[in-house]
Design an enzyme around this catalytic site. Structure first.
Site, mmCIF file in Angstrom:
data_model
loop_
_atom_site.group_PDB
_atom_site.id
_atom_site.type_symbol
_atom_site.label_atom_id
_atom_site.label_comp_id
_atom_site.label_asym_id
_atom_site.label_seq_id
_atom_site.Cartn_x
_atom_site.Cartn_y
_atom_site.Cartn_z
ATOM 1 N N LYS A 11 0.744 -1.139 0.138
ATOM 2 C CA LYS A 11 -0.303 0.072 -0.115
ATOM 3 C C LYS A 11 0.767 1.613 0.258
ATOM 4 O O LYS A 11 1.805 0.820 0.486
ATOM 5 C CB LYS A 11 -0.813 -0.011 0.967
ATOM 6 C CG LYS A 11 -1.899 -1.004 1.119
ATOM 7 C CD LYS A 11 -3.097 -0.929 2.174
ATOM 8 C CE LYS A 11 -3.962 -2.343 1.823
ATOM 9 N NZ LYS A 11 -5.133 -2.094 3.165
ATOM 10 N N PHE A 59 -15.627 3.643 7.022
ATOM 11 C CA PHE A 59 -14.397 3.393 6.570
ATOM 12 C C PHE A 59 -13.999 3.445 5.157
ATOM 13 O O PHE A 59 -13.689 3.915 4.905
ATOM 14 C CB PHE A 59 -13.783 2.664 6.770
ATOM 15 C CG PHE A 59 -13.903 1.294 6.986
ATOM 16 C CD1 PHE A 59 -13.068 0.554 5.689
ATOM 17 C CD2 PHE A 59 -14.183 0.277 7.573
ATOM 18 C CE1 PHE A 59 -13.167 -0.810 5.720
ATOM 19 C CE2 PHE A 59 -14.302 -1.124 7.959
ATOM 20 C CZ PHE A 59 -13.866 -1.364 7.134
ATOM 21 N N ARG A 87 -2.065 -14.411 4.723
ATOM 22 C CA ARG A 87 -3.405 -13.280 5.600
ATOM 23 C C ARG A 87 -2.002 -13.628 7.156
ATOM 24 O O ARG A 87 -2.233 -12.842 8.100
ATOM 25 C CB ARG A 87 -4.409 -14.316 5.126
ATOM 26 C CG ARG A 87 -5.107 -13.249 4.809
ATOM 27 C CD ARG A 87 -6.724 -13.677 4.480
ATOM 28 N NE ARG A 87 -6.931 -12.596 5.491
ATOM 29 C CZ ARG A 87 -8.083 -11.732 5.024
ATOM 30 N NH1 ARG A 87 -7.340 -11.102 4.261
ATOM 31 N NH2 ARG A 87 -7.853 -10.455 6.143
ATOM 32 N N THR A 93 -5.541 -6.704 10.956
ATOM 33 C CA THR A 93 -5.748 -5.803 10.535
ATOM 34 C C THR A 93 -5.438 -4.283 10.287
ATOM 35 O O THR A 93 -4.726 -3.117 10.241
ATOM 36 C CB THR A 93 -7.082 -5.141 9.866
ATOM 37 O OG1 THR A 93 -8.073 -7.109 9.176
ATOM 38 C CG2 THR A 93 -8.008 -4.328 9.336
ATOM 39 N N ARG A 104 2.511 -6.633 9.585
ATOM 40 C CA ARG A 104 2.036 -5.486 9.687
ATOM 41 C C ARG A 104 2.160 -5.250 11.009
ATOM 42 O O ARG A 104 2.936 -3.830 11.371
ATOM 43 C CB ARG A 104 0.610 -5.081 10.074
ATOM 44 C CG ARG A 104 -0.733 -5.899 8.336
ATOM 45 C CD ARG A 104 -1.555 -6.046 7.785
ATOM 46 N NE ARG A 104 -2.339 -6.033 7.184
ATOM 47 C CZ ARG A 104 -3.721 -5.897 6.539
ATOM 48 N NH1 ARG A 104 -4.061 -6.666 7.141
ATOM 49 N NH2 ARG A 104 -3.851 -5.473 5.653
ATOM 50 N N ASN A 114 -1.940 -0.252 6.593
ATOM 51 C CA ASN A 114 -1.405 -1.168 6.932
ATOM 52 C C ASN A 114 -0.698 -2.116 6.047
ATOM 53 O O ASN A 114 -0.714 -3.213 6.392
ATOM 54 C CB ASN A 114 -2.776 -1.658 8.035
ATOM 55 C CG ASN A 114 -3.592 -2.242 6.724
ATOM 56 O OD1 ASN A 114 -4.140 -1.862 5.434
ATOM 57 N ND2 ASN A 114 -4.833 -3.179 7.334
ATOM 58 N N HIS A 117 -1.719 -5.603 1.317
ATOM 59 C CA HIS A 117 -3.207 -6.252 1.323
ATOM 60 C C HIS A 117 -3.242 -7.364 1.238
ATOM 61 O O HIS A 117 -2.321 -8.027 0.254
ATOM 62 C CB HIS A 117 -4.050 -5.540 0.297
ATOM 63 C CG HIS A 117 -5.521 -6.346 -0.254
ATOM 64 N ND1 HIS A 117 -6.877 -6.220 0.098
ATOM 65 C CD2 HIS A 117 -5.391 -6.753 -1.073
ATOM 66 C CE1 HIS A 117 -7.784 -7.319 -0.894
ATOM 67 N NE2 HIS A 117 -6.716 -7.334 -1.506
#
Ligand code: ATP
Ligand code: MG
Length: 141
Positions: A11, A59, A87, A93, A104, A114, A117
């Site tokens: 990100k 959000f 994941r 998250t 993360r 964060n 993805h």
């Protein structure tokens, strides 16, 4: 496509901090092959379509603005059980809840920024991979 492929996005917060290489090191160190990868800028319109599943969440607007706010790296990762395993490697998250050793925990700034993805199921992985890549771009498959 099978559950051995997943879509990852590095990100804007991570690309801007020049930690793409460090994140890729964690990804490859965990046994994933990066079989497709490109640096792109997601438009607001693309973001709204990509995150359509979240359109009723409070959000949603912030999320679409954020993901289109700067360059991102989109990539396809290959590994047995890629979706669940990525994941796990990403962590929760909310980085405050992420386990030690996850991307993360190590790099995310906040629940919004964060850093990564990852697809959350086989059907979403298929949809998300084809959102950004054509079959011929999956060069490592
Ligand atoms: P991603 O889809 O980015 O891999 P995720 O699957 O862990 O993350 P989702 O529930 O799909 O989380 O939410 C998508 C993104 O929306 C999150 O990565 C986060 O940036 C943002 N988000 C999720 N929940 C919240 C929240 N409660 N407040 C603010 N932002 C949130
Ligand atoms: Mg998600």
């Amino acid at each position: 496509m099978q559950d051995n492929l997943t879509l990852s996005i590095i990100k804007p917060d991570a690309v801007a901090r020049h930690i793409t290489g460090k994140i890729n090191e964690m990804i490859e160190g965990a046994g994933f092959s990066i079989v497709a990868q490109k640096l792109i800028r997601i438009t607001k319109e693309q973001a709204q379509r990509f995150y359509d599943v979240h359109k009723d969440k409070p959000f949603y607007d912030d999320l679409c603005n954020y993901i289109s706010s700067g360059a991102v790296v989109v990539q396809v990762l290959k590994k047995e059980n890629a979706i669940a395993d990525y994941r796990k490697l990403m962590g929760a998250t909310n980085p405050e809840k992420a386990e030690e050793g996850t991307i993360r925990k190590k790099y995310a700034i906040s629940i919004d920024q964060n850093s990564v993805h990852g697809s959350d199921a086989e059907d979403t992985a298929r949809r998300e991979i084809s959102f950004f890549f054509s079959e011929t771009e999956l060069v490592g498959c």
